[in-house]
Structures are given as C-alpha cells and as structure tokens.
Scaffold this motif. Structure first.
Motif, PDB file in Angstrom:
ATOM      1  N   LEU A 234       0.838  -1.202   0.000  1.00 60.03           N
ATOM      2  CA  LEU A 234       0.000   0.000   0.000  1.00 60.03           C
ATOM      3  C   LEU A 234       0.869   1.246   0.000  1.00 60.03           C
ATOM      4  CD1 LEU A 234      -2.648  -0.929   2.741  1.00 60.03           C
ATOM      5  CD2 LEU A 234      -2.859  -1.170   0.252  1.00 60.03           C
ATOM      6  N   VAL A 235       0.436   2.237  -0.764  1.00 64.41           N
ATOM      7  CA  VAL A 235       1.117   3.521  -0.817  1.00 64.41           C
ATOM      8  C   VAL A 235       0.106   4.602  -0.458  1.00 64.41           C
ATOM      9  CG1 VAL A 235       2.279   5.179  -2.330  1.00 64.41           C
ATOM     10  CG2 VAL A 235       2.682   2.725  -2.642  1.00 64.41           C
ATOM     11  N   GLY A 236       0.478   5.491   0.437  1.00 64.48           N
ATOM     12  CA  GLY A 236      -0.358   6.650   0.745  1.00 64.48           C
ATOM     13  C   GLY A 236       0.034   7.806  -0.149  1.00 64.48           C
ATOM     14  N   CYS A 237      -0.938   8.486  -0.705  1.00 68.47           N
ATOM     15  CA  CYS A 237      -0.661   9.496  -1.708  1.00 68.47           C
ATOM     16  C   CYS A 237      -1.592  10.687  -1.492  1.00 68.47           C
ATOM     17  CB  CYS A 237      -0.894   8.853  -3.080  1.00 68.47           C
ATOM     18  SG  CYS A 237      -0.343   9.848  -4.447  1.00 68.47           S
ATOM     19  N   ILE A 238      -1.005  11.861  -1.295  1.00 71.46           N
ATOM     20  CA  ILE A 238      -1.818  13.069  -1.120  1.00 71.46           C
ATOM     21  C   ILE A 238      -1.963  13.754  -2.466  1.00 71.46           C
ATOM     22  CG2 ILE A 238      -2.003  15.310   0.037  1.00 71.46           C
ATOM     23  CD1 ILE A 238      -1.774  13.524   2.265  1.00 71.46           C
ATOM     24  N   VAL A 239      -3.197  13.977  -2.878  1.00 68.34           N
ATOM     25  CA  VAL A 239      -3.453  14.675  -4.145  1.00 68.34           C
ATOM     26  C   VAL A 239      -4.426  15.813  -3.866  1.00 68.34           C
ATOM     27  CG1 VAL A 239      -4.283  14.448  -6.517  1.00 68.34           C
ATOM     28  CG2 VAL A 239      -3.173  12.493  -5.415  1.00 68.34           C
ATOM     29  N   SER A 240      -4.064  17.002  -4.264  1.00 66.51           N
ATOM     30  CA  SER A 240      -4.932  18.160  -4.053  1.00 66.51           C
ATOM     31  C   SER A 240      -6.196  18.027  -4.891  1.00 66.51           C
ATOM     32  CB  SER A 240      -4.194  19.435  -4.451  1.00 66.51           C
ATOM     33  OG  SER A 240      -5.127  20.504  -4.585  1.00 66.51           O
ATOM     34  N   ASN A 241      -7.321  18.428  -4.313  1.00 67.75           N
ATOM     35  CA  ASN A 241      -8.569  18.364  -5.086  1.00 67.75           C
ATOM     36  C   ASN A 241      -8.616  19.452  -6.165  1.00 67.75           C
ATOM     37  OD1 ASN A 241      -9.142  20.662  -3.643  1.00 67.75           O
ATOM     38  ND2 ASN A 241     -10.770  19.739  -2.407  1.00 67.75           N
ATOM     39  N   ARG A 242      -7.603  20.297  -6.224  1.00 63.78           N
ATOM     40  CA  ARG A 242      -7.508  21.267  -7.316  1.00 63.78           C
ATOM     41  C   ARG A 242      -6.768  20.676  -8.519  1.00 63.78           C
ATOM     42  NH1 ARG A 242      -6.067  23.865  -2.712  1.00 63.78           N
ATOM     43  NH2 ARG A 242      -3.858  23.708  -3.261  1.00 63.78           N
ATOM     44  N   ASP A 243      -6.131  19.527  -8.332  1.00 62.01           N
ATOM     45  CA  ASP A 243      -5.382  18.905  -9.438  1.00 62.01           C
ATOM     46  C   ASP A 243      -6.312  18.130 -10.364  1.00 62.01           C
ATOM     47  OD1 ASP A 243      -3.072  19.928  -8.415  1.00 62.01           O
ATOM     48  OD2 ASP A 243      -2.256  18.004  -7.721  1.00 62.01           O
ATOM     49  N   TYR A 244      -5.981  18.168 -11.633  1.00 61.81           N
ATOM     50  CA  TYR A 244      -6.736  17.390 -12.623  1.00 61.81           C
ATOM     51  C   TYR A 244      -6.688  15.900 -12.282  1.00 61.81           C
ATOM     52  CZ  TYR A 244      -8.160  15.849 -17.338  1.00 61.81           C
ATOM     53  OH  TYR A 244      -8.788  15.277 -18.402  1.00 61.81           O
ATOM     54  N   SER A 245      -5.560  15.453 -11.779  1.00 68.77           N
ATOM     55  CA  SER A 245      -5.415  14.030 -11.406  1.00 68.77           C
ATOM     56  C   SER A 245      -6.449  13.600 -10.372  1.00 68.77           C
ATOM     57  CB  SER A 245      -4.015  13.775 -10.815  1.00 68.77           C
ATOM     58  OG  SER A 245      -3.018  14.059 -11.748  1.00 68.77           O
ATOM     59  N   PHE A 246      -6.842  14.531  -9.513  1.00 65.61           N
ATOM     60  CA  PHE A 246      -7.773  14.185  -8.433  1.00 65.61           C
ATOM     61  C   PHE A 246      -9.099  13.672  -8.993  1.00 65.61           C
ATOM     62  CE2 PHE A 246     -10.952  15.114  -5.157  1.00 65.61           C
ATOM     63  CZ  PHE A 246     -10.334  14.637  -4.028  1.00 65.61           C
ATOM     64  N   GLY A 247      -9.644  14.399  -9.969  1.00 63.58           N
ATOM     65  CA  GLY A 247     -10.906  13.981 -10.588  1.00 63.58           C
ATOM     66  C   GLY A 247     -10.763  12.654 -11.320  1.00 63.58           C
ATOM     67  N   LEU A 248      -9.637  12.485 -12.012  1.00 62.63           N
ATOM     68  CA  LEU A 248      -9.404  11.225 -12.729  1.00 62.63           C
ATOM     69  C   LEU A 248      -9.327  10.053 -11.756  1.00 62.63           C
ATOM     70  CD1 LEU A 248      -6.696  12.283 -15.365  1.00 62.63           C
ATOM     71  CD2 LEU A 248      -9.166  12.112 -15.671  1.00 62.63           C
ATOM     72  N   LEU A 249      -8.655  10.278 -10.635  1.00 63.51           N
ATOM     73  CA  LEU A 249      -8.522   9.211  -9.643  1.00 63.51           C
ATOM     74  C   LEU A 249      -9.868   8.846  -9.038  1.00 63.51           C
ATOM     75  CD1 LEU A 249      -5.186  10.185  -7.953  1.00 63.51           C
ATOM     76  CD2 LEU A 249      -5.804   7.859  -8.597  1.00 63.51           C
ATOM     77  N   LYS A 250     -10.686   9.852  -8.753  1.00 66.30           N
ATOM     78  CA  LYS A 250     -12.012   9.562  -8.187  1.00 66.30           C
ATOM     79  C   LYS A 250     -12.877   8.809  -9.198  1.00 66.30           C
ATOM     80  CE  LYS A 250     -14.215  11.982  -5.032  1.00 66.30           C
ATOM     81  NZ  LYS A 250     -14.887  13.065  -4.259  1.00 66.30           N
ATOM     82  N   ALA A 251     -12.733   9.168 -10.474  1.00 66.67           N
ATOM     83  CA  ALA A 251     -13.577   8.558 -11.505  1.00 66.67           C
ATOM     84  C   ALA A 251     -13.121   7.138 -11.866  1.00 66.67           C
ATOM     85  CB  ALA A 251     -13.587   9.433 -12.751  1.00 66.67           C
ATOM     86  N   THR A 252     -11.821   6.966 -12.023  1.00 63.82           N
ATOM     87  CA  THR A 252     -11.323   5.670 -12.522  1.00 63.82           C
ATOM     88  C   THR A 252     -10.852   4.749 -11.402  1.00 63.82           C
ATOM     89  OG1 THR A 252      -9.000   6.357 -12.732  1.00 63.82           O
ATOM     90  CG2 THR A 252     -10.462   6.852 -14.595  1.00 63.82           C
ATOM     91  N   ARG A 253     -10.479   5.340 -10.268  1.00 62.42           N
ATOM     92  CA  ARG A 253      -9.918   4.605  -9.128  1.00 62.42           C
ATOM     93  C   ARG A 253      -8.678   3.789  -9.516  1.00 62.42           C
ATOM     94  NH1 ARG A 253     -13.494   4.617  -4.592  1.00 62.42           N
ATOM     95  NH2 ARG A 253     -12.320   2.877  -3.744  1.00 62.42           N
ATOM     96  N   GLU A 254      -7.949   4.276 -10.496  1.00 68.39           N
ATOM     97  CA  GLU A 254      -6.711   3.622 -10.917  1.00 68.39           C
ATOM     98  C   GLU A 254      -5.678   4.692 -11.264  1.00 68.39           C
ATOM     99  OE1 GLU A 254      -8.429  -0.410 -13.120  1.00 68.39           O
ATOM    100  OE2 GLU A 254      -7.633   1.227 -14.334  1.00 68.39           O
ATOM    101  N   CYS A 255      -4.416   4.322 -11.186  1.00 68.65           N
ATOM    102  CA  CYS A 255      -3.366   5.246 -11.639  1.00 68.65           C
ATOM    103  C   CYS A 255      -2.064   4.457 -11.791  1.00 68.65           C
ATOM    104  CB  CYS A 255      -3.153   6.396 -10.650  1.00 68.65           C
ATOM    105  SG  CYS A 255      -2.457   5.896  -9.066  1.00 68.65           S
ATOM    106  N   SER A 256      -1.061   5.133 -12.353  1.00 71.81           N
ATOM    107  CA  SER A 256       0.289   4.582 -12.290  1.00 71.81           C
ATOM    108  C   SER A 256       1.175   5.608 -11.598  1.00 71.81           C
ATOM    109  CB  SER A 256       0.819   4.244 -13.690  1.00 71.81           C
ATOM    110  OG  SER A 256       1.014   5.421 -14.460  1.00 71.81           O
ATOM    111  N   LEU A 257       2.070   5.125 -10.755  1.00 71.26           N
ATOM    112  CA  LEU A 257       3.066   5.990 -10.109  1.00 71.26           C
ATOM    113  C   LEU A 257       4.379   5.750 -10.823  1.00 71.26           C
ATOM    114  CD1 LEU A 257       2.241   5.394  -6.322  1.00 71.26           C
ATOM    115  CD2 LEU A 257       1.390   7.208  -7.823  1.00 71.26           C
ATOM    116  N   ASN A 258       4.903   6.791 -11.446  1.00 72.62           N
ATOM    117  CA  ASN A 258       6.075   6.671 -12.298  1.00 72.62           C
ATOM    118  C   ASN A 258       7.239   7.385 -11.625  1.00 72.62           C
ATOM    119  OD1 ASN A 258       4.819   5.613 -15.078  1.00 72.62           O
ATOM    120  ND2 ASN A 258       3.396   7.027 -14.081  1.00 72.62           N
ATOM    121  N   ILE A 259       8.275   6.650 -11.325  1.00 71.78           N
ATOM    122  CA  ILE A 259       9.356   7.173 -10.486  1.00 71.78           C
ATOM    123  C   ILE A 259      10.561   7.507 -11.353  1.00 71.78           C
ATOM    124  CG2 ILE A 259      10.881   6.633  -8.553  1.00 71.78           C
ATOM    125  CD1 ILE A 259       8.464   4.667  -7.721  1.00 71.78           C
ATOM    126  N   PRO A 260      10.840   8.806 -11.499  1.00 72.76           N
ATOM    127  CA  PRO A 260      11.934   9.230 -12.368  1.00 72.76           C
ATOM    128  C   PRO A 260      13.262   9.293 -11.616  1.00 72.76           C
ATOM    129  CG  PRO A 260      10.769  11.144 -11.574  1.00 72.76           C
ATOM    130  CD  PRO A 260      10.131   9.946 -10.914  1.00 72.76           C
TER     131      PRO A 260
END
Lengths: 147, 147
Positions: B7-33
């Motif tokens: 499990l990874v804890g991740c803080i995302v601001s509700n002002r970010d575009y990613s926030f809406g995508l995460l709520k809608a799709t409930r999926e993401c990728s974390l890409n570590i550069p």
C-alpha cells in the motif's frame, strides 16, 4: 501531509512499544538524525523501550521539549514536537496523523545528510541538491535556498 | 504504508486534474523518475493535463499498463500500477490509499538516483547507500543488496 497546520503521517506497528505510548499520551517527538548518527539509529531501532533505556544504550542525550511531554534527542539535526491529530486509520493501517506544534533545527549544520531506511540494514543517504530555475536551466546549490 | 498487500499513501490536491481522474477511474500509475529526467519532471509538474498533453510537451513515451487503464511513462526507472484501496481520508486530507497491483523496474539501471522534491524548484538527489552489518561495522554498498 499538510503545510498549514503542518501534518505528518506516521505508521507505527501496534507491536511497537511506541504504539501504546502514543495512544496513551497522544504526544511524541520526531527526531531526525543525519548520517553521523547511523550506528546509534540502528542500535536504538534494534531494541525496545519496554526493557531498554535507549538513550543510555546509544549514548544519546534526552532533553525536555517545549510543548509535549516526550523528550527530545539532543543530537538530532531536526526535531518535530507533535500531537496526535487523527486516529481514524490507526486500527486498519497503524496510521497516526500528527500535528507539528513546535519545530527545531540545528542551524549550525549547513549540509545535513539525513538517512532513508531501505530495509535490511541498508540506508540511502541524502545526496546533492539541485535547483531548476526558470528557463529550465540547471544550477547546483551549495547552500540551502534562501526562502 | 504496508508490505502485504503493498500500500502507498498518496496526497493529491482536489484542485489537481489528477484528483478527478482518480475519483472517476480509481486507478493510476506511479512513475518514479531519476535525476536524468529532472527537467521533464519540472515541465510536467508546471502544467495541467486539463489543457496540455504532458507526454507530448516533455517528449515522454506513454505505454500501456498491464492491469490498469492509466498509461505508464516508459522513461521512468520504476513504475507502480495502482488501484485506489481506501478513500476515507480523501475529503479531509486528500489522502488516497493505493494498492500496488503490478510493479516494474528497469533492471539495467544499477545505481538509480531518484529525486525528492523539497519545494521551490529544489530537489534532493538520492545519494550513497550504506549498510550496517552485524557488529555495527560499516560497509559501503556498490550494488543493491541481494535479498
């Protein structure tokens, strides 16, 4: 987790002695060591406060905090005095949300090299700092930025 | 936040575009550069997916994930495919708890140097690795430990 008020998320196993102390007192100090203290970090991480005086074992100095009852580790580079702010995810994940009520930093240390535990006795030491200025030009920072 | 399941804890601001995508799709990728990608990291961090194709802007390559719909960033050293596992603290803190369902690492990279954002355009680059073996002797590790 947040800037204002400053919040830190902290996972503590319910098998740790610290877990019971945190539930009982709802206060703690987070003491951030640099690489010079690595051996002491490992020593205190491999015993329990249940039966060991960690300060004595590692030759560290306890000093009183300003706002919480927990002691501070005088040798640490930076210290956060914290109160438990939210326990909703404690039972499920061991996650305590802490509010930082007082922060200390050793301003004599210009290039602190904190440790990041990678497991299995291995640590990553913080390396160089880089800054990307506007225009995407690189600049190496020899000192912390003036904020 | 946890090893099994990871499990990874991740803080995302509700002002970010990613926030809406995460709520809608409930999926993401974390890409570590790693540090080689720092300029691209800053470029994609200073625009929004609402009106910008970040892959195109930064010259990064989207590739399909194995288990989630979100694309992966091919140039990243390590990638975690994640599903949202717990949203109880989203409204209060923007905290999403993600379960890692698939992990990738570029095994050709022997000494990865990931970035840690310190704010204000400054990053700390991961430095040397040290290992404390039993007897509290120091050893520098030139390679990741064999686990």
């Amino acid at each position: 987790m947040e800037f204002e008020p400053p919040l830190v998320g902290c996972i503590v196993s319910n098998r740790d002695y610290s877990f019971g102390l945190l539930k009982a007192t709802r206060e703690c100090s987070l003491n951030i060591p640099t690489v010079e203290l690595a051996e002491k970090v490992v020593a205190v991480g491999n015993c329990s406060g249940r039966d060991t005086d960690k300060f004595k074992l590692a030759g560290l100095t306890a000093k009183p905090a300003k706002l919480v009852a927990a002691p501070l580790v005088a040798e640490c580079y930076a210290i956060l005095e914290c109160r438990v702010a939210d326990t909703r995810l404690v039972n499920r994940y061991g996650l305590l949300i802490l509010e930082v009520v007082q922060a200390w930093v050793d301003t004599a240390v210009k290039q602190p090299r904190p440790l990041h535990h990678r497991g299995w006795g291995e640590f990553m030491v913080a390396g160089e700092r880089i800054k990307l200025v506007s225009g995407m030009m690189w600049r190496r920072c020899l000192r912390p930025p003036q904020r």
